[in-house]
Scaffold this motif. Structure first.
Motif, PDB file in Angstrom:
ATOM      1  N   PHE A   1       0.809  -1.220   0.000  1.00 21.38           N
ATOM      2  CA  PHE A   1       0.000   0.000   0.000  1.00 21.38           C
ATOM      3  C   PHE A   1       0.843   1.269   0.000  1.00 21.38           C
ATOM      4  N   ASN A   2       2.135   1.130  -0.144  1.00 23.69           N
ATOM      5  CA  ASN A   2       2.988   2.316  -0.198  1.00 23.69           C
ATOM      6  C   ASN A   2       2.874   3.031  -1.538  1.00 23.69           C
ATOM      7  N   ARG A   3       2.399   2.327  -2.561  1.00 24.46           N
ATOM      8  CA  ARG A   3       2.276   2.931  -3.876  1.00 24.46           C
ATOM      9  C   ARG A   3       0.868   3.461  -4.088  1.00 24.46           C
ATOM     10  N   SER A   4       0.782   4.616  -4.750  1.00 28.44           N
ATOM     11  CA  SER A   4      -0.518   5.246  -4.959  1.00 28.44           C
ATOM     12  C   SER A   4      -1.402   4.410  -5.877  1.00 28.44           C
ATOM     13  N   ASP A   5      -0.801   3.740  -6.883  1.00 22.62           N
ATOM     14  CA  ASP A   5      -1.626   2.940  -7.787  1.00 22.62           C
ATOM     15  C   ASP A   5      -2.272   1.758  -7.072  1.00 22.62           C
ATOM     16  N   VAL A   6      -1.546   1.174  -6.112  1.00 26.62           N
ATOM     17  CA  VAL A   6      -2.112   0.059  -5.334  1.00 26.62           C
ATOM     18  C   VAL A   6      -3.256   0.552  -4.459  1.00 26.62           C
ATOM     19  N   ARG A   7      -3.072   1.714  -3.823  1.00 20.83           N
ATOM     20  CA  ARG A   7      -4.130   2.258  -2.956  1.00 20.83           C
ATOM     21  C   ARG A   7      -5.375   2.580  -3.766  1.00 20.83           C
ATOM     22  N   ILE A   8      -5.203   3.239  -4.919  1.00 20.54           N
ATOM     23  CA  ILE A   8      -6.358   3.611  -5.753  1.00 20.54           C
ATOM     24  C   ILE A   8      -7.065   2.356  -6.263  1.00 20.54           C
ATOM     25  N   THR A   9      -6.297   1.378  -6.724  1.00 21.83           N
ATOM     26  CA  THR A   9      -6.902   0.135  -7.214  1.00 21.83           C
ATOM     27  C   THR A   9      -7.652  -0.588  -6.105  1.00 21.83           C
ATOM     28  N   SER A  10      -7.093  -0.599  -4.890  1.00 21.49           N
ATOM     29  CA  SER A  10      -7.762  -1.254  -3.754  1.00 21.49           C
ATOM     30  C   SER A  10      -9.085  -0.586  -3.432  1.00 21.49           C
ATOM     31  N   ILE A  11      -9.105   0.744  -3.497  1.00 18.70           N
ATOM     32  CA  ILE A  11     -10.352   1.475  -3.246  1.00 18.70           C
ATOM     33  C   ILE A  11     -11.389   1.136  -4.311  1.00 18.70           C
ATOM     34  N   LEU A  12     -10.956   1.076  -5.572  1.00 15.58           N
ATOM     35  CA  LEU A  12     -11.875   0.713  -6.656  1.00 15.58           C
ATOM     36  C   LEU A  12     -12.415  -0.704  -6.475  1.00 15.58           C
ATOM     37  N   VAL A  13     -11.544  -1.622  -6.086  1.00 13.18           N
ATOM     38  CA  VAL A  13     -11.970  -3.006  -5.855  1.00 13.18           C
ATOM     39  C   VAL A  13     -13.021  -3.051  -4.755  1.00 13.18           C
ATOM     40  N   LEU A  14     -12.788  -2.327  -3.664  1.00 16.59           N
ATOM     41  CA  LEU A  14     -13.733  -2.300  -2.549  1.00 16.59           C
ATOM     42  C   LEU A  14     -15.081  -1.715  -2.974  1.00 16.59           C
ATOM     43  N   LEU A  15     -15.062  -0.624  -3.718  1.00 16.65           N
ATOM     44  CA  LEU A  15     -16.306   0.014  -4.165  1.00 16.65           C
ATOM     45  C   LEU A  15     -17.096  -0.903  -5.100  1.00 16.65           C
ATOM     46  N   TYR A  16     -16.399  -1.535  -6.049  1.00 16.78           N
ATOM     47  CA  TYR A  16     -17.081  -2.454  -6.964  1.00 16.78           C
ATOM     48  C   TYR A  16     -17.651  -3.654  -6.205  1.00 16.78           C
ATOM     49  N   THR A  17     -16.912  -4.147  -5.225  1.00 12.67           N
ATOM     50  CA  THR A  17     -17.400  -5.287  -4.444  1.00 12.67           C
ATOM     51  C   THR A  17     -18.680  -4.919  -3.696  1.00 12.67           C
ATOM     52  N   ILE A  18     -18.667  -3.764  -3.036  1.00 14.34           N
ATOM     53  CA  ILE A  18     -19.863  -3.310  -2.315  1.00 14.34           C
ATOM     54  C   ILE A  18     -21.029  -3.121  -3.283  1.00 14.34           C
ATOM     55  N   LEU A  19     -20.754  -2.552  -4.451  1.00 12.00           N
ATOM     56  CA  LEU A  19     -21.803  -2.328  -5.449  1.00 12.00           C
ATOM     57  C   LEU A  19     -22.451  -3.636  -5.865  1.00 12.00           C
ATOM     58  N   PHE A  20     -21.643  -4.657  -6.147  1.00 10.92           N
ATOM     59  CA  PHE A  20     -22.205  -5.915  -6.621  1.00 10.92           C
ATOM     60  C   PHE A  20     -22.878  -6.703  -5.501  1.00 10.92           C
ATOM     61  N   VAL A  21     -22.434  -6.522  -4.265  1.00 15.97           N
ATOM     62  CA  VAL A  21     -23.156  -7.134  -3.143  1.00 15.97           C
ATOM     63  C   VAL A  21     -24.548  -6.519  -3.021  1.00 15.97           C
ATOM     64  N   LEU A  22     -24.640  -5.193  -3.128  1.00 21.15           N
ATOM     65  CA  LEU A  22     -25.932  -4.514  -3.056  1.00 21.15           C
ATOM     66  C   LEU A  22     -26.832  -4.918  -4.224  1.00 21.15           C
ATOM     67  N   ILE A  23     -26.261  -5.028  -5.429  1.00 20.39           N
ATOM     68  CA  ILE A  23     -27.047  -5.467  -6.591  1.00 20.39           C
ATOM     69  C   ILE A  23     -27.578  -6.889  -6.371  1.00 20.39           C
ATOM     70  N   SER A  24     -26.731  -7.754  -5.819  1.00 15.71           N
ATOM     71  CA  SER A  24     -27.138  -9.137  -5.575  1.00 15.71           C
ATOM     72  C   SER A  24     -28.291  -9.220  -4.588  1.00 15.71           C
ATOM     73  N   ILE A  25     -28.265  -8.372  -3.568  1.00 16.35           N
ATOM     74  CA  ILE A  25     -29.273  -8.438  -2.512  1.00 16.35           C
ATOM     75  C   ILE A  25     -30.578  -7.754  -2.918  1.00 16.35           C
ATOM     76  N   TYR A  26     -30.472  -6.610  -3.602  1.00 16.03           N
ATOM     77  CA  TYR A  26     -31.665  -5.788  -3.815  1.00 16.03           C
ATOM     78  C   TYR A  26     -32.172  -5.763  -5.257  1.00 16.03           C
ATOM     79  N   VAL A  27     -31.337  -6.060  -6.242  1.00 10.90           N
ATOM     80  CA  VAL A  27     -31.752  -5.946  -7.644  1.00 10.90           C
ATOM     81  C   VAL A  27     -32.109  -7.302  -8.241  1.00 10.90           C
ATOM     82  N   TYR A  28     -31.216  -8.294  -8.117  1.00  8.21           N
ATOM     83  CA  TYR A  28     -31.464  -9.597  -8.721  1.00  8.21           C
ATOM     84  C   TYR A  28     -32.781 -10.229  -8.270  1.00  8.21           C
ATOM     85  N   PRO A  29     -33.131 -10.214  -6.965  1.00  5.16           N
ATOM     86  CA  PRO A  29     -34.418 -10.810  -6.561  1.00  5.16           C
ATOM     87  C   PRO A  29     -35.623 -10.149  -7.217  1.00  5.16           C
TER      88      PRO A  29
END
Length: 245
Positions: A1-29
């Motif tokens: 996490f010392n590199r900015s590209d790793v930090r930014i990518t990790s944040i994007l991964v977390l946001l996409y993961t949360i987004l798809f969890v919410l879609i799975s729970i509230y949209v797919y059903p």
């Protein structure tokens, strides 16, 4: 996490993961048919659960892809050459193998438990099961109830009673799909396919063909209804249906 590209990518991964969890729970059903049986509810639960499980994988792929797209080389000149030192990726590879193996294990274990539960339920309710002989023909469905000696062009089922569909075709291959019941099974010529379900919700549903079967495949539909057990027989008889002697 010392590199900015790793930090930014990790944040994007977390946001996409949360987004798809919410879609799975509230949209797919919402997009899936309303469950009218335990089988359909179980299928919907499995789809939601597996989408939640794979959300981190989707997040990882989309996070890396998004970062690469936003930081792609621009301009007509080629990018400057850089030196690259291969790093030891042993821990990353190990984590990837372990996580993938766990996902496979969960999928296999879940499937085996479901198969065992359904087999046990079928054995316990065999004596009270209603048999419905389903016949597909270009381009109509017909339903025979041996217990009542009645044939119908409309699928009428009693609520909370196990049903066994014995499905066949008189011509080409069809696919029997009573939407909402969690059943989809091929109708083959010269062969009977069996599917079991227990309707748990009173209401109307559609029966469709899910296998391309000719020119009017899209119109191979019929109505279905789940009703109270005491109304089931009288409803079939009141519709002026053919009765076998």
């Amino acid at each position: 996490f010392n590199r900015s590209d790793v930090r930014i990518t990790s944040i994007l991964v977390l946001l996409y993961t949360i987004l798809f969890v919410l879609i799975s729970i509230y949209v797919y059903p919402v997009l899936m048919p309303s469950p009218m049986s335990e089988s359909m509810q179980s299928s919907r639960d499995v789809i939601v659960a597996f989408n939640i499980i794979v959300a981190p994988v989707i997040g990882l792929v989309l996070g890396i892809t998004t970062f690469a797209f936003l930081h792609r080389h621009r301009g007509s000149e080629p990018p400057a050459e850089t030196s690259f030192e291969p790093a030891n990726r042993g821990p990353v590879i190990t984590i990837w193998i372990v996580v993938s193996s766990l996902l496979c294990f969960v999928a296999i274990a879940w499937g085996l438990v479901e198969m065992n539960n359904r087999a046990t339920a079928l054995a316990q309710t065999e004596s009270e099961t209603l048999v419905v002989e389903v016949t597909g023909a270009q381009w109509v469905w017909s339903y025979r109830y041996p217990e009542l000696n009645i044939v119908s062009d409309r699928l009428v089922l009693p609520v909370n009673r196990p049903v066994r569909f014995e499905v066949r075709s008189v011509d080409v291959t069809h696919s029997f799909w009573p939407v909402g019941l969690g059943v989809k099974v091929d109708a083959n010529r010269l062969q009977t396919t069996v599917a079991n379900v227990t309707p748990t919700v009173i209401g109307d549903f559609e029966v469709k063909c899910a296998e391309l079967c000719g020119l009017n495949h899209a119109y191979m539909e019929s109505d279905g209804e789940v009703m109270r057990s005491e109304e089931h027989t009288s409803e079939l008889q009141s519709r002026g249906l053919i009765s076998y002697a």
